[in-house]
Design an enzyme around this catalytic site. Structure first.
Site, PDB file in Angstrom:
ATOM      1  N   PRO A   1     -25.132  21.710  -7.757  1.00  0.00           N
ATOM      2  CA  PRO A   1     -24.209  22.851  -7.501  1.00  0.00           C
ATOM      3  C   PRO A   1     -23.960  23.411  -8.945  1.00  0.00           C
ATOM      4  CG  PRO A   1     -22.706  21.032  -7.374  1.00  0.00           C
ATOM      5  CD  PRO A   1     -23.816  20.709  -7.351  1.00  0.00           C
ATOM      6  N   GLU A   2     -24.143  25.045  -8.700  1.00  0.00           N
ATOM      7  CA  GLU A   2     -24.362  25.732 -10.315  1.00  0.00           C
ATOM      8  C   GLU A   2     -23.031  26.993  -9.930  1.00  0.00           C
ATOM      9  OE1 GLU A   2     -27.874  27.810 -10.302  1.00  0.00           O
ATOM     10  OE2 GLU A   2     -28.859  26.609  -9.953  1.00  0.00           O
TER      11      GLU A   2
END
Ligand SMILES: [Zn+2]
Length: 277
Positions: A2-3
């Site tokens: 996840p960014e």
């Protein structure tokens, strides 16, 4: 992994779901996940509720109503999922927060590269202090981008590949290889190009592209390539809008040339050899 847009999506949903609810019990099922602690896990949350939930880079900061904070990083496969029934237990459950109204928040991490840390009210969180600029903040533009990709701690970083620099959390917080590849495509810059070879006149478009691709992804609830899930356990929808990331061997949406994948500093970067120079 996840960014920024994925973590921001999670944070926004967590605020709606968890703020103000009284925690009846907190359980730590994977002790190795807790890298730093002040009190035994359950005691830390005793008689508390979540007062505030924030994001910095890829970190989630849960503030309790007594001022203490829980710091969470989702690593590769971490997620927070809402459950209305505490009897359903995922085998990859790492920590769980059971509310006094019966609902619960499950923290699940299959590969367990994530981490939890707890801090008292006035303790500083060192890892947050080392993070670079937030790309969605008003402070982020061509001139701040120029500053961060030129030097860090007085040391020049311009000999490194631009893709690697965009992903350096100490320079810009929250960018991983999805959005580094996508922003560089939009800006027409090859991932492998050295930062010193990025022209001043290319910086406004690169800064704007990074901001824009993240904002667009945020509107779609983030990008699910494999494991990322929102708090309602649904995937994000931005994958279908990706122009290069994960598309090696497929035709460029702009010119039809085959998209290439390369390894840079141990990470995958995707680009179009025709559109990016
Ligand atoms: Zn192309």
């Amino acid at each position: 992994m996840p960014e920024l847009p994925e973590v921001e999506t999670i944070v926004r949903q967590l605020r709606n779901y968890a703020i103000g609810r009284r925690i009846d019990k907190a359980e730590l099922l994977r002790e190795s996940m807790l890298k730093r602690s002040t009190l035994p896990f359950d005691d830390f949350f005793r008689n508390c509720s979540f007062a505030k939930i924030d994001r910095r880079g890829k970190y989630i900061i849960f503030s309790l109503d007594n001022g203490s904070r829980l710091l969470a990083h989702l690593g590769m496969t971490g997620k927070f999922v809402v459950s209305e029934n505490e009897n359903t237990a995922d085998k990859h459950l790492c920590s769980r927060y059971i509310f006094d109204d019966g609902g619960c928040l499950d923290h699940i991490d299959i590969r367990r590269f994530g981490r939890l840390e707890t801090y008292r009210e006035n303790e500083s969180i060192p890892v947050l202090e080392r993070l670079g600029i937030e790309p969605l903040s008003d402070d982020f533009d061509a001139s701040s981008l120029k500053a961060v990709i030129s030097t860090r701690n007085g040391k020049t970083v311009r000999t490194r590949a631009i893709h690697t620099l965009l992903m350096d959390q100490r320079l810009i917080a929250g960018v991983g290889n999805i959005y580094a590849s996508e922003a560089l495509f939009r800006a027409g810059i090859r991932p492998v190009r050295k930062a010193s070879r990025v022209k001043k006149k290319e910086l406004p478009l690169l800064a704007e592209s990074l901001k824009k691709v993240m904002e667009e992804s945020l509107e779609e609830g983030g990008t699910t390539v494999s494991d990322y899930r929102r708090v309602d356990d649904k995937p994000g929808n931005f994958k279908e809008f990706l122009r290069v990331y994960g598309r090696a061997g497929e035709p460029c949406r702009k010119c039809g040339t085959e998209i290439k994948r390369i390894r840079l500093n141990g990470r995958s970067a995707f680009f179009c050899p025709e559109c990016q120079r």
